[in-house]
Design a protein around this motif. Structure first.
Motif, PDB file in Angstrom:
ATOM      1  N   ILE A 101       0.872  -1.173   0.000  1.00  0.00           N
ATOM      2  CA  ILE A 101       0.000   0.000   0.000  1.00  0.00           C
ATOM      3  C   ILE A 101       0.908   1.221   0.000  1.00  0.00           C
ATOM      4  O   ILE A 101       1.597   1.499   0.984  1.00  0.00           O
ATOM      5  N   VAL A 102       0.931   1.946  -1.106  1.00  0.00           N
ATOM      6  CA  VAL A 102       1.824   3.081  -1.301  1.00  0.00           C
ATOM      7  C   VAL A 102       0.980   4.349  -1.268  1.00  0.00           C
ATOM      8  O   VAL A 102       0.061   4.508  -2.083  1.00  0.00           O
ATOM      9  N   LEU A 103       1.266   5.233  -0.334  1.00  0.00           N
ATOM     10  CA  LEU A 103       0.519   6.473  -0.165  1.00  0.00           C
ATOM     11  C   LEU A 103       1.466   7.659  -0.299  1.00  0.00           C
ATOM     12  O   LEU A 103       2.454   7.755   0.438  1.00  0.00           O
ATOM     13  N   ASP A 104       1.159   8.533  -1.232  1.00  0.00           N
ATOM     14  CA  ASP A 104       1.927   9.757  -1.444  1.00  0.00           C
ATOM     15  C   ASP A 104       1.089  10.943  -0.971  1.00  0.00           C
ATOM     16  O   ASP A 104       0.036  11.237  -1.548  1.00  0.00           O
ATOM     17  N   ARG A 105       1.530  11.592   0.088  1.00  0.00           N
ATOM     18  CA  ARG A 105       0.868  12.750   0.695  1.00  0.00           C
ATOM     19  C   ARG A 105      -0.575  12.430   1.102  1.00  0.00           C
ATOM     20  O   ARG A 105      -1.545  12.996   0.585  1.00  0.00           O
ATOM     21  N   PRO A 106      -0.786  11.512   2.049  1.00  0.00           N
ATOM     22  CA  PRO A 106      -2.154  11.178   2.476  1.00  0.00           C
ATOM     23  C   PRO A 106      -2.835  12.290   3.267  1.00  0.00           C
ATOM     24  O   PRO A 106      -4.058  12.274   3.411  1.00  0.00           O
ATOM     25  N   THR A 107      -2.081  13.255   3.801  1.00  0.00           N
ATOM     26  CA  THR A 107      -2.711  14.317   4.586  1.00  0.00           C
ATOM     27  C   THR A 107      -3.581  15.229   3.722  1.00  0.00           C
ATOM     28  O   THR A 107      -4.436  15.947   4.252  1.00  0.00           O
TER      29      THR A 107
END
Length: 574
Positions: free
Chosen positions: A368-374
């Protein structure tokens, strides 16, 4: 996961080659020492012969005859004189030895005037930190001698310090981080900015060693790395930092480079990763590199909060479960990932209780790759929806047992918006781009032993895996191949690593013409409607007495209802 041994040619070939080179170098040095006089005389004879040819070429043609007569007379006298030939050979050898001597000027011993001045300035700058008024014999004092404080020093070609050993008094608090940081900052400023320095503190010997680090290679492109399943190459570091090298290709050349390898899976102690940096520091490049390596043995779900299309090249590829760029897609994808993690845990637990191995579908790695989840966090708050980060708690907490790995990339300005679960369970940390010492310590948990610099290339930073040491890091160049600023070589390198595109199920065979498909749909709908109307009319005609009849009998008795069902079934099958 047990590490597979490397092939014998990779594990022992480099050591054998190194030993062979060392033996050849030793033999060459010994032969040079033994044959040094002969080499010197030969070099001198060659220089004398060259001087004779030049002299003969410069002599006018009308004077060459007397010159030859004079040379012949000298040779005749030498031959007739007792011991003449022997004396001539000795004289010629002495002249050749003198002409063949090494004329390279010897380097002056010790530093020159400018270097002495630089060392004296550095010594005076350290006096306030390494001296007290109560010291009866201070090692550091204003106007003192720097030679006792700096026993070893080396300079580069530009005259700046390259290596320095510093002695300090025993009462200096070298066990505290703040005093050490002040000394390192001072030495980096006085020794020359723009370079990375390595500081090694010897608390037992009260010595500090300063060394200038060579820049890490930035020409490493994305490629297949020689790693075992469960190993991911984050980047490359200094040779002294790790005990392993990987063979890499640099165009037509190949050389071994020390990597920073992150191990995931059931046996991993740091199953999840957090990378932090500024815009343009290379965090997306690192995530693309990790995703390309993960697709060799597992599946990848990508959630991009930046909305810049950095992962469009992975859309529709084999093993890529989805590339979500919207809030709804991110919520749906992460909710599925949480449910998949729970399903894997339940299936593995049931198999374990039955004394059987875990099912194969629970062993395939899921990334699970998340780029800038905020970014999705702010959108969810504005729309009154659920925070996507709350769905990461199950994969983060139980991902190691379910072969689920979470990789998160965020910027420094939004670091506080990360959930507590993300900050607590991502023990593998990477910081890319320029960062202050305080920022590095906040993310990595401890400051690095090198001095951070302000001007660094993209993908340069630091990495720390759990409670291990801090390594300098250079991420392999893995740019977005659809970016116009990407070079052709890097674009092709990324395309070579991409898996093939997945073919949808409805495109496995050649599609039927649009007119025929539409006609079949109309026929199917008409047939189903006619069948329903006839069944309704039949129930109304028969009344309640016909409720117990068999449906097949009623269809057989109606001449129009029989062909409707086959038409519908044929249309649906096609």
């Amino acid at each position: 996961m047990a590490r597979r041994p490397l092939p014998r040619i990779l594990s022992t070939g480099s050591a054998q080659i190194a030993r062979s080179r060392e033996l050849a170098r030793t033999a060459a040095d010994s032969a040079t020492d033994v044959l040094h006089p002969l080499i010197t005389i030969t070099r001198g004879l060659r220089r004398l012969a060259s001087a004779g040819r030049r002299r003969w070429a410069e002599t006018p043609k009308d004077k060459r005859g007397p010159l030859l007569f004079l040379a012949a007379s000298v040779i005749l006298v030498v031959v007739l004189v007792p011991y003449g030939p022997l004396l001539a050979v000795i004289t010629l050898a002495a002249a050749a030895a003198w002409q063949g001597r090494d004329r390279t000027p010897t380097a002056p011993e010790g530093p020159d005037e400018s270097q002495i001045q630089r060392l004296q300035v550095l010594y005076e700058a350290l006096v306030p930190y390494f001296s007290t008024a109560d010291d009866p014999a201070p090692l550091y004092a204003h106007g003192g001698d720097w030679e006792q404080a700096f026993p070893t020093q080396e300079f580069d070609d530009s005259g700046r310090l390259a290596h320095l050993v510093i002695r300090y008094p025993a009462y200096f608090t070298d066990g505290e981080a703040a005093p050490r940081a002040r000394i390192e900052q001072l030495l980096a400023a006085k020794s020359g900015r723009g370079r990375e320095y390595l500081f090694v503190w010897d608390e037992e010997g009260n010595e500090l060693t300063l060394s200038v680090l060579a820049p890490l290679p930035i020409d490493i492109a994305a490629q297949r790395f020689v790693t075992a399943p469960g190993e991911t190459v984050l980047g490359f570091t200094d040779p002294a930092g790790v005990q392993r090298t990987l063979p890499l290709s640099f165009g037509e050349d190949r050389r071994d480079v020390p990597p920073v390898v992150w191990r995931t899976g059931i046996r991993s102690t740091e199953p999840h990763l957090l990378t932090v940096g500024r815009p343009g520091s290379g965090t997306s490049t690192l995530l693309r590199s990790i995703a390309l390596q993960a697709l060799q043995h597992g599946d990848v779900l990508i959630v991009e909060g930046g909305g810049t299309g950095e992962y469009a090249c992975l859309t529709g590829r084999d093993g890529v479960l989805g590339v979500e760029v919207g809030l709804s897609g991110a919520l749906a994808g992460l909710e599925w990932a949480a449910g998949e993690t729970e399903r894997r845990l339940i299936a593995a637990n049931i198999a374990r209780q039955a004394g059987e191995p875990a099912p194969e579908d629970t062993k395939r790695p899921l990334w699970i790759v998340l780029d800038r989840p905020t970014v999705f966090t702010h959108l969810a708050e504005a729309e009154g929806r659920r925070d996507p980060q709350s769905l990461l708690q199950v994969p983060l907490r139980h991902g190691r047992a379910a072969a689920v790995t979470v990789v998160v990339a965020e910027q420094f300005d939004a670091l506080e918006a990360l959930s507590e679960a993300v900050r607590q369970h991502t023990r593998a940390r990477v910081v890319l781009g320029p960062a202050s010492r305080e920022q590095l310590e906040t993310v990595l948990g401890t400051p690095p032993h090198t001095t951070p610099v302000d001007d660094v290339p993209s993908g340069r930073g630091y990495a720390r895996l759990g409670s291990g040491p801090v390594h300098r890091l250079q991420v392999p160049a893995t740019p977005d191949p659809y970016d116009d600023a990407t070079s052709d070589a890097h674009r092709q390198a990324v395309f070579d690593l991409l898996p093939p595109r997945s073919a949808p199920a409805d495109t496995a065979s050649l599609p039927a013409p649009v007119e025929a498909t539409a006609a079949k749909v109309v026929i199917t709908k008409t047939a189903i409607a006619q069948t329903a109307d006839r069944e309704t009319a039949g129930r109304q005609t028969d009344g309640p007495e016909a409720d117990g009849r068999d449906t097949a009998s009623s269809q057989d008795s109606s001449p129009d209802a029989a062909p409707a069902a086959p038409v519908a079934e044929a249309a649906v099958a096609e």
